[in-house]
Write a protein that holds these residues in place. Sequence first.
Motif, PDB file in Angstrom:
ATOM      1  N   GLY A 285      21.636  -7.916   4.472  1.00  0.00           N
ATOM      2  CA  GLY A 285      22.780  -7.234   5.078  1.00  0.00           C
ATOM      3  C   GLY A 285      23.491  -8.118   6.086  1.00  0.00           C
ATOM      4  N   PHE A 286      22.714  -8.915   6.812  1.00  0.00           N
ATOM      5  CA  PHE A 286      23.297  -9.826   7.809  1.00  0.00           C
ATOM      6  C   PHE A 286      24.195 -10.847   7.117  1.00  0.00           C
ATOM      7  CE2 PHE A 286      22.576 -13.556  10.787  1.00  0.00           C
ATOM      8  CZ  PHE A 286      23.418 -13.075  11.765  1.00  0.00           C
ATOM      9  N   ARG A 287      23.701 -11.417   6.034  1.00  0.00           N
ATOM     10  CA  ARG A 287      24.505 -12.423   5.329  1.00  0.00           C
ATOM     11  C   ARG A 287      25.677 -11.778   4.596  1.00  0.00           C
ATOM     12  NH1 ARG A 287      22.322 -17.862   5.076  1.00  0.00           N
ATOM     13  NH2 ARG A 287      20.174 -17.822   5.767  1.00  0.00           N
TER      14      ARG A 287
ATOM     15  N   THR B 237      27.446  -9.273   5.362  1.00  0.00           N
ATOM     16  CA  THR B 237      28.541  -8.875   6.243  1.00  0.00           C
ATOM     17  C   THR B 237      29.020 -10.017   7.145  1.00  0.00           C
ATOM     18  OG1 THR B 237      26.907  -8.085   7.854  1.00  0.00           O
ATOM     19  CG2 THR B 237      27.782  -6.458   6.325  1.00  0.00           C
ATOM     20  N   CYS B 238      28.417 -11.193   7.014  1.00  0.00           N
ATOM     21  CA  CYS B 238      28.810 -12.362   7.822  1.00  0.00           C
ATOM     22  C   CYS B 238      30.272 -12.725   7.548  1.00  0.00           C
ATOM     23  CB  CYS B 238      27.885 -13.532   7.450  1.00  0.00           C
ATOM     24  SG  CYS B 238      28.490 -15.151   7.920  1.00  0.00           S
ATOM     25  N   TYR B 239      30.984 -13.101   8.588  1.00  0.00           N
ATOM     26  CA  TYR B 239      32.406 -13.415   8.441  1.00  0.00           C
ATOM     27  C   TYR B 239      32.621 -14.584   7.478  1.00  0.00           C
ATOM     28  CZ  TYR B 239      33.452 -10.342  12.357  1.00  0.00           C
ATOM     29  OH  TYR B 239      33.583  -9.245  13.157  1.00  0.00           O
ATOM     30  N   TYR B 240      31.751 -15.586   7.546  1.00  0.00           N
ATOM     31  CA  TYR B 240      31.933 -16.711   6.617  1.00  0.00           C
ATOM     32  C   TYR B 240      31.695 -16.267   5.178  1.00  0.00           C
ATOM     33  CZ  TYR B 240      30.732 -20.241   3.378  1.00  0.00           C
ATOM     34  OH  TYR B 240      30.681 -20.944   2.203  1.00  0.00           O
ATOM     35  N   TYR B 241      30.552 -15.570   4.963  1.00  0.00           N
ATOM     36  CA  TYR B 241      30.218 -15.182   3.596  1.00  0.00           C
ATOM     37  C   TYR B 241      31.267 -14.252   3.004  1.00  0.00           C
ATOM     38  CZ  TYR B 241      25.585 -17.296   3.635  1.00  0.00           C
ATOM     39  OH  TYR B 241      24.557 -18.201   3.659  1.00  0.00           O
TER      40      TYR B 241
ATOM     41  N   VAL C  57      29.685  -3.335  10.504  1.00  0.00           N
ATOM     42  CA  VAL C  57      28.280  -3.107  10.859  1.00  0.00           C
ATOM     43  C   VAL C  57      27.577  -4.453  11.159  1.00  0.00           C
ATOM     44  CG1 VAL C  57      27.256  -3.254   8.533  1.00  0.00           C
ATOM     45  CG2 VAL C  57      26.339  -1.625  10.201  1.00  0.00           C
ATOM     46  N   HIS C  58      28.286  -5.534  10.901  1.00  0.00           N
ATOM     47  CA  HIS C  58      27.676  -6.867  11.082  1.00  0.00           C
ATOM     48  C   HIS C  58      27.048  -7.049  12.455  1.00  0.00           C
ATOM     49  CE1 HIS C  58      26.900 -11.060  10.393  1.00  0.00           C
ATOM     50  NE2 HIS C  58      27.574 -11.403  11.467  1.00  0.00           N
ATOM     51  N   ARG C  59      27.722  -6.571  13.498  1.00  0.00           N
ATOM     52  CA  ARG C  59      27.201  -6.797  14.856  1.00  0.00           C
ATOM     53  C   ARG C  59      25.824  -6.166  15.032  1.00  0.00           C
ATOM     54  NH1 ARG C  59      32.038  -3.477  17.507  1.00  0.00           N
ATOM     55  NH2 ARG C  59      32.982  -4.465  15.713  1.00  0.00           N
TER      56      ARG C  59
ATOM     57  N   MET D 195      20.080 -21.833  13.940  1.00  0.00           N
ATOM     58  CA  MET D 195      21.392 -22.482  14.043  1.00  0.00           C
ATOM     59  C   MET D 195      22.476 -21.623  13.377  1.00  0.00           C
ATOM     60  SD  MET D 195      21.083 -25.286  15.740  1.00  0.00           S
ATOM     61  CE  MET D 195      19.962 -24.327  16.721  1.00  0.00           C
ATOM     62  N   TYR D 196      22.110 -21.002  12.277  1.00  0.00           N
ATOM     63  CA  TYR D 196      23.066 -20.113  11.592  1.00  0.00           C
ATOM     64  C   TYR D 196      23.305 -18.839  12.410  1.00  0.00           C
ATOM     65  CZ  TYR D 196      24.540 -16.514   8.273  1.00  0.00           C
ATOM     66  OH  TYR D 196      25.186 -15.465   7.674  1.00  0.00           O
ATOM     67  N   THR D 197      22.228 -18.223  12.870  1.00  0.00           N
ATOM     68  CA  THR D 197      22.339 -16.935  13.563  1.00  0.00           C
ATOM     69  C   THR D 197      23.033 -17.089  14.912  1.00  0.00           C
ATOM     70  OG1 THR D 197      20.302 -16.231  12.477  1.00  0.00           O
ATOM     71  CG2 THR D 197      20.997 -14.956  14.390  1.00  0.00           C
TER      72      THR D 197
ATOM     73  N   GLY E 201      25.265 -19.092  15.758  1.00  0.00           N
ATOM     74  CA  GLY E 201      26.693 -19.424  15.642  1.00  0.00           C
ATOM     75  C   GLY E 201      27.500 -18.228  15.188  1.00  0.00           C
ATOM     76  N   CYS E 202      26.876 -17.062  15.206  1.00  0.00           N
ATOM     77  CA  CYS E 202      27.520 -15.835  14.693  1.00  0.00           C
ATOM     78  C   CYS E 202      28.738 -15.439  15.546  1.00  0.00           C
ATOM     79  CB  CYS E 202      26.481 -14.717  14.705  1.00  0.00           C
ATOM     80  SG  CYS E 202      27.140 -13.101  14.313  1.00  0.00           S
ATOM     81  N   HIS E 203      29.803 -15.023  14.896  1.00  0.00           N
ATOM     82  CA  HIS E 203      31.004 -14.565  15.605  1.00  0.00           C
ATOM     83  C   HIS E 203      30.693 -13.371  16.520  1.00  0.00           C
ATOM     84  CE1 HIS E 203      32.782 -16.854  12.317  1.00  0.00           C
ATOM     85  NE2 HIS E 203      33.927 -16.851  12.962  1.00  0.00           N
ATOM     86  N   SER E 204      29.816 -12.501  16.036  1.00  0.00           N
ATOM     87  CA  SER E 204      29.492 -11.312  16.836  1.00  0.00           C
ATOM     88  C   SER E 204      28.763 -11.697  18.114  1.00  0.00           C
ATOM     89  CB  SER E 204      28.615 -10.345  16.030  1.00  0.00           C
ATOM     90  OG  SER E 204      29.350  -9.840  14.954  1.00  0.00           O
TER      91      SER E 204
ATOM     92  N   ARG F  49      30.516 -25.043  12.864  1.00  0.00           N
ATOM     93  CA  ARG F  49      29.801 -25.501  11.667  1.00  0.00           C
ATOM     94  C   ARG F  49      29.052 -24.336  11.008  1.00  0.00           C
ATOM     95  NH1 ARG F  49      30.611 -29.930  14.211  1.00  0.00           N
ATOM     96  NH2 ARG F  49      30.799 -31.897  13.143  1.00  0.00           N
ATOM     97  N   HIS F  50      29.597 -23.156  11.155  1.00  0.00           N
ATOM     98  CA  HIS F  50      28.894 -21.966  10.664  1.00  0.00           C
ATOM     99  C   HIS F  50      28.666 -22.029   9.146  1.00  0.00           C
ATOM    100  CE1 HIS F  50      27.272 -18.074  11.326  1.00  0.00           C
ATOM    101  NE2 HIS F  50      28.174 -17.420  10.619  1.00  0.00           N
ATOM    102  N   MET F  51      29.661 -22.503   8.428  1.00  0.00           N
ATOM    103  CA  MET F  51      29.524 -22.600   6.969  1.00  0.00           C
ATOM    104  C   MET F  51      28.379 -23.553   6.603  1.00  0.00           C
ATOM    105  SD  MET F  51      32.277 -23.796   4.108  1.00  0.00           S
ATOM    106  CE  MET F  51      32.151 -25.547   4.375  1.00  0.00           C
TER     107      MET F  51
HETATM  108 FE1  FES Z   1      28.212 -15.276  10.194  1.00  0.00          FE
HETATM  109 FE2  FES Z   1      27.727 -13.458  12.128  1.00  0.00          FE
HETATM  110  S1  FES Z   1      26.327 -14.622  10.950  1.00  0.00           S
HETATM  111  S2  FES Z   1      29.592 -14.248  11.461  1.00  0.00           S
END
Ligand code: FES
Length: 286
Positions: free
Chosen positions: A117-119, A121-125, A162-164, A213-215, A217-220, A251-253
Amino acid sequence: MAYADTLPKQRGFGETVRPDAWWLQPLVVFLGFSAFIIYSTWAAFQGVGDIHETIKTGQNICSYWYGGNGANYLSPFYSQEIWGTSPHAILGAALPSWWPAWAPFSPAFLILWIPAGFRFTCYYYRGAYYKSFWADPINCAVGEPRKTFLGERYFPLILQNVHRYFFYLAFLFILLLSHDAWKAMWFTVDGTSHFGIGVGTIVLALNAFFLAMYTFGCHSLRHLIGGFLDSKSKAPTCAKAYNCVSCLNTRHMMWAWISLFWVGFTDVYVRLCATGKIPDFILFKF
Ligand code: FES
């Protein structure tokens, strides 16, 4: 001439004046995501056989945990294990009493929805799979298959917000996976624990690092720690935290892909060791 006639005409699906291979990126993303979804689904179902065999035979069968040579490597697809056959299982090798008898059970079923669910709803994905799976748009300046796009302010895509909340759960997973990497640094010999590093230790530690590193860098997260109601915080600590997250966010992608590949690879590595297909090498042990 009517005003409408002066406006650019909407392109048909796939029409473009772009001279480059614009279709390549969505195709690679489609293949990459599809491969991961197929593999992770297969891997999650392997726990079904394990727990049923263990209950039936009384022997501990576990294809997602490796304990050879005193090691302690758990596949990240099964962490946190609640009911299951590895020593990590909080409630042991049993089926939860409320689980329907007709439904297959795997320890992975209880937790995989969180990182998924996290991935998802991620903005990049979102940007990536809107292009590669829904073709809407299939790429920038390329004709779309549909005439209307309501955006993410309306149902159903508004649910992506719901991503946040998934972020809060994903943060817990970073702690759990880091703890698994820590446990992978201890090897049990004759009942006592010895600090050491095996190849599996490095694989698990890198997994926790890449996911962090991925988590982080999350926009939320950036919004959560660095701002308030769409304005950047003036507090020095928050401003610094905002800049740190921004640094990873640029470098989120890259982190999204590295962590996706590595979490799958970690499961493969642990699985191959657990099933005796490859040996694990201990580099040193005290
Ligand atoms: Fe990609 Fe939150 S993990 S925007």
